[in-house]
Design a protein around this motif. Structure first.
Motif, mmCIF file in Angstrom:
data_model
loop_
_atom_site.group_PDB
_atom_site.id
_atom_site.type_symbol
_atom_site.label_atom_id
_atom_site.label_comp_id
_atom_site.label_asym_id
_atom_site.label_seq_id
_atom_site.Cartn_x
_atom_site.Cartn_y
_atom_site.Cartn_z
ATOM 1 N N GLN A 1 -5.417 1.444 -2.430
ATOM 2 C CA GLN A 1 -4.749 0.343 -3.107
ATOM 3 C C GLN A 1 -4.095 0.882 -4.379
ATOM 4 N N SER B 1 -11.359 3.273 -1.645
ATOM 5 C CA SER B 1 -12.704 2.878 -1.213
ATOM 6 C C SER B 1 -12.967 3.516 0.145
ATOM 7 N N ARG C 1 -9.693 3.080 2.563
ATOM 8 C CA ARG C 1 -8.533 2.239 2.292
ATOM 9 C C ARG C 1 -8.032 2.579 0.893
ATOM 10 N N GLU D 1 -16.276 4.029 -4.213
ATOM 11 C CA GLU D 1 -14.916 3.936 -4.730
ATOM 12 C C GLU D 1 -14.633 5.103 -5.662
ATOM 13 N N GLN E 1 -4.148 -3.648 -0.157
ATOM 14 C CA GLN E 1 -4.890 -2.519 0.394
ATOM 15 C C GLN E 1 -4.258 -2.061 1.707
ATOM 16 N N SER E 2 -4.359 -0.780 1.943
ATOM 17 C CA SER E 2 -3.871 -0.231 3.203
ATOM 18 C C SER E 2 -4.851 -0.565 4.322
ATOM 19 N N HIS F 1 -6.623 3.309 -6.095
ATOM 20 C CA HIS F 1 -8.015 2.921 -5.897
ATOM 21 C C HIS F 1 -8.378 3.247 -4.448
ATOM 22 N N PRO G 1 0.839 -1.212 0.000
ATOM 23 C CA PRO G 1 0.000 0.000 0.000
ATOM 24 C C PRO G 1 0.861 1.245 0.000
#
Length: 753
Positions: free
Chosen positions: A621, A585, A619, A597, A636-637, A583, A551
């Protein structure tokens, strides 16, 4: 006929000058100037041309225009001025003119044209000459000052345009100077050398006239200037002072520098070694006061000095100051030291070990691993010579060159004595060391022992930082070491990767394998003494396809009433052709399952259209799209949650509401106070009490006044307070309240004052 006459007259009507008409009886015979040239020396501009006409009383005039760049938003781009008269080149009788005062923009494109003129007629304009002054300018001659003293010539050079306000050459510190000097005789030999702005010329014959000239150059731009006017000067006889140190020289090995000199003085003498940082000589300033003493080389009596402590990079000048016991001093000749050029590379250290089919060669760099200057600047490589040490003249010598300090030699014969020696060399500086001392070792014989091969061999790659990992081999009786080799899709030969006979179970990819698009295959084996395991190979690995992208790093989150402003840093450094997309979300709080998103390629972006004073989580990505159309989606973070702030409008509404509520509360409170003020006053009125000394006096049963007070209280139900005053020693108070005593009664309807 009439139509033809009109056509012949039409050009005359279009020319707003009192000239004869072309095609008419007075047609001009003036020719256009040819071979237009502009010569530029520093900021001096000369326009020259040829004229082939035989006309008399002809003058010449020139015009120019120039192209400029506009940086204003509304008209950004290149612009061009109208043709203007060229100052200094109007009504010129010759075929050249000086227009230095007209040109002030030396990096813009200029156009120049010339025409011939005579009373009442002009020639057509010449061809246009296009120029950018800086690119056609020549460097002018520098100024020089000479002084002959003690058999040498001192020279001081001033840069071209040194005292001019307008300059073509702004960075005069970039100038280098070439000197040409010769003996003023019929069979003179010319000598060229580079000099500093302030320098000395030595090695001259005494009592001889020398002539010289100096040229300024810009080496980085491959420009050479004009030579200065020739100047001649006669040398004097040199006084041979025995006190001065002679034969000053520098010996340097592995960045350890020593200055040596000779002493020809027969009496007591001490020395100070001084150094000057080289760039100070490149300045047009007096550097004579900027010499510094070398630490530990002050007031010494020996004829050598270790000056390694003052050397880093750059270049230096050194000299020796000799001092006699009578406080007389003499300075030696200066010596220039360019550390990386002057230094010599010493032989490397070598350690050799042998397994069944390999020689393992461990190289210690010259100067030791702590010598950062040699490691960082020389870019050393190593030349390995190895051979079978047999009786037939050491056998056939083979050579191998490597960049690492660990090398191996394969395809060996068992039970054979092999010898090795190594040489360090630098291609950048064209230097090489002597070969190291020979190291010999005998390879082992055939072995029936077998060592298990490493297991769980895999390439681990995270954000394009890759390494080979494996499980340790467990055996009794010694420490198991590991060796890793690699090969690429382009070169199928196995090679080392700085992981030879290591104890750890991980080997990081070297810089030579950092190319993301290379196909790499690796192998590893275990080694215990001279026993080795089988090789274990990996599947082909391509970082661009097989790495794991982490991430992004979250730098900051700024919460606003309707948005979150997010700053991130990519998880790895991108290369040419890479395209990163983020990305994002996000959802309203930690419990809702409805997520939204968004995508962006910016590292500073905003999540908008949010509710105020609401907790939002998000989050991020990373998706990598390469030039070869590969798509890698990263991890993802972890969720990051922040609460949006209150807007100014809502804040103002809350303030107004609170203000109105406070006003209402105050109004209701005042109304209640007004309506029930008597009750409130009664509740808060303290009870009436008779002072204790009066109460004791009145409660005396022998006092008839108590009966009167009781009767008075029954007749008058109002609240009352009676104060009875009796004179001191009066007898009347005892017989009657209505007698000579004075009584004041204040009563009212439930009021007491």
């Amino acid at each position: 006929m009439r139509r033809a006459a009109v056509a012949a007259l039409l050009p005359c009507l279009l020319v707003a000058l009192p000239l004869r008409c072309a095609g008419g009886p007075g047609q001009t015979s003036l020719k256009s100037p040819q071979d237009i040239q502009v010569y530029v020396v520093n900021t001096n501009f000369t326009l020259r041309w040829n004229y082939t006409g035989n006309d008399t009383n002809v003058t010449f005039s020139a015009e120019y225009r120039w192209t400029f760049l506009s940086y204003r938003f509304e008209d950004f781009g290149a612009g061009e001025t109208e043709w203007k008269e060229l100052l200094g080149c109007q009504n010129v009788t010759g075929t050249e003119c000086d227009f230095s005062s007209a040109i002030t923009e030396y990096y813009d494109t200029h156009h120049v044209r010339v025409r011939a003129e005579r009373t009442g007629e002009v020639s057509p304009w010449s061809n246009v000459f296009e120029m950018i002054p800086y690119f056609i300018a020549q460097i002018g001659p520098p100024g020089i000052e000479l002084q002959s003293t003690n058999g040498i010539i001192k020279i001081k050079v001033s840069p071209p345009e040194g005292n001019q306000v307008r300059k073509m050459w702004i960075a005069h510190l970039r100038f280098k100077y070439n000197l040409v000097i010769w003996e003023n005789s019929s069979n003179a030999e010319f000598r060229s050398q580079s000099i500093s702005p302030t320098d000395i010329i030595d090695g001259l014959a005494p009592d001889t006239t020398y002539c010289l000239k100096v040229q300024a150059t810009l080496p980085l731009e491959s420009q050479e200037g004009l030579f200065s006017p020739i100047q001649c000067v006669k040398t004097t006889c040199k006084v041979n002072d025995l006190l001065c140190a002679t034969n000053v020289s520098v010996l340097a090995l592995n960045m350890k520098f020593h200055l040596h000199w000779s002493n020809q003085y027969k009496h007591h003498v001490s020395y100070n070694v001084q150094y000057l940082i080289g760039y100070l000589k490149e300045l047009h300033d007096d550097y004579s006061v900027k010499w510094l003493n070398v630490p530990d080389c002050e007031n010494i009596t020996n004829t050598q000095c270790d000056f390694s402590s003052v050397i880093t990079t750059g270049f230096y000048y050194l000299r020796v100051q000799a001092m006699s016991e009578y406080n007389k001093s003499c300075l030696s000749k200066e010596v220039k030291v360019d550390p990386l050029v002057t230094n010599e590379i010493g032989p490397p250290g070598v350690t050799v070990d042998a397994s069944d089919v390999l020689l393992h060669i461990q190289i210690s760099p010259p100067g030791g691993s702590e010598c950062e200057v040699m490691r960082d600047h020389y870019d050393l490589s190593y030349r390995i010579l190895y051979w079978k040490n047999s009786s037939n003249n050491e056998g056939e010598i083979k050579m191998k060159e490597i960049k690492q300090t660990i090398g191996t030699v394969a395809d060996l014969t068992p039970s054979t004595l092999y010898c090795v020696k190594v040489q360090a060399f630098s291609e950048v500086y064209n230097k090489s060391s002597n070969f190291s001392k020979e190291e010999c070792i005998k390879t082992p014989g055939e072995s029936s022992l077998h060592l298990p091969a490493p297991k769980d061999v895999m390439v681990y790659s995270y954000n394009f930082r890759s390494s080979l990992r494996w499980s340790p081999v467990e055996v009794d009786g010694g420490l198991v070491l590991y060796t890793v080799h690699f090969k690429t899709g382009a070169f199928s030969q196995w090679d080392e990767m700085n992981c030879t006979r290591i104890a750890r179970t991980e080997c990081h990819f070297p810089w030579s394998l950092k190319q993301r698009r290379w196909t790499v295959v690796l192998r590893v084996r275990a080694e215990l003494g001279r026993v080795t395991s089988d090789w274990v190979k990996t599947d082909p690995f391509v970082a661009e396809r097989n790495t794991t992208i982490g991430p992004p790093k979250l730098n900051s989150v700024t919460a606003r009433s309707d948005s979150l402003l997010i700053s991130v840093t990519p998880p790895f450094a991108s290369e040419a052709g890479d395209f990163l997309q983020y990305h994002v979300s996000y959802w309203e709080n930690a419990t809702t399952t409805t997520k939204k998103e968004t995508r962006t390629s910016n590292t500073l972006f905003k999540i908008g259209d949010l509710k105020e004073m609401t907790l939002y989580c998000f989050r991020i990505q990373v998706e990598l799209m390469t030039h070869s159309h590969l798509h890698l989606l990263g991890l993802q973070s972890v969720p990051e949650c922040h609460t949006t702030t209150i807007s100014e409008a809502t804040r103002a509404g809350y303030i107004i509401l609170v203000f109105l509520l406070v006003l209402l509360f105050v109004a209701v409170g005042l109304s209640l106070l007004w309506r029930h003020h008597k009750t409130i006053k009664y509740w808060f009125q303290p009870p009436l009490e008779i002072p204790s000394h009066f109460e004791e006096y009145l409660k005396d049963p022998n006092m008839p006044v108590l009966e009167v007070l009781d009767n008075y209280a029954e007749d008058d139900p109002h609240d009352s307070l009676s104060v009875v005053l009796c004179g001191e020693g009066s007898q009347a108070c005892g017989s009657s309240l209505d007698g000579q005593g004075h009584s004041h009664s204040i009563s009212g309807d439930n009021e007491v004052t």
